[in-house]
Design a protein around this motif. Structure first.
Motif, short mmCIF file in Angstrom:
data_model
loop_
_atom_site.label_atom_id
_atom_site.label_comp_id
_atom_site.label_asym_id
_atom_site.label_seq_id
_atom_site.Cartn_x
_atom_site.Cartn_y
_atom_site.Cartn_z
N ASN A 30 0.85 -1.18 0.00
CA ASN A 30 0.00 0.00 0.00
C ASN A 30 0.89 1.23 0.00
O ASN A 30 2.12 1.11 0.04
N MET A 53 0.93 0.51 -12.00
CA MET A 53 -0.34 -0.07 -12.44
C MET A 53 -0.55 0.17 -13.94
O MET A 53 -1.00 -0.71 -14.66
N LYS A 60 -4.76 -4.04 -8.93
CA LYS A 60 -5.54 -3.94 -7.72
C LYS A 60 -6.06 -5.32 -7.35
O LYS A 60 -6.61 -6.03 -8.18
#
Length: 76
Positions: A30, A53, A60
């Motif tokens: 995180n 990402m 995710k």
């Protein structure tokens, strides 16, 4: 695949990004983890995660839902 170790991602050397990814476990990745490992500001950590990402290096995670068991050992 050949890696250019001079490449940077969000201003960070690729070697440091590799170090971050190797230290990460599935449940601990995180923004706080990124800040602690790399010692960067929250905005920089957000930008780095977004770029990883975008490149497909991170995705995710889907939430884990407990499975219902029999009446003897119910989870909920």
């Amino acid at each position: 695949m050949r890696i250019d170790w001079n490449e940077e991602i969000c201003g960070l050397p690729l070697l440091r990004v590799r170090h971050l990814l190797r230290r990460a476990g599935p449940a601990q990745f995180n923004i706080g983890f990124v800040i602690d490992v790399l010692g960067i500001k929250p905005k920089s950590a957000d930008d780095l995660v977004a770029e990883l990402m975008r490149r497909g290096w991170l995705e995710k995670a889907k939430p884990i839902t407990p499975r219902r068991r029999g009446k003897k050992n119910r989870l909920f």
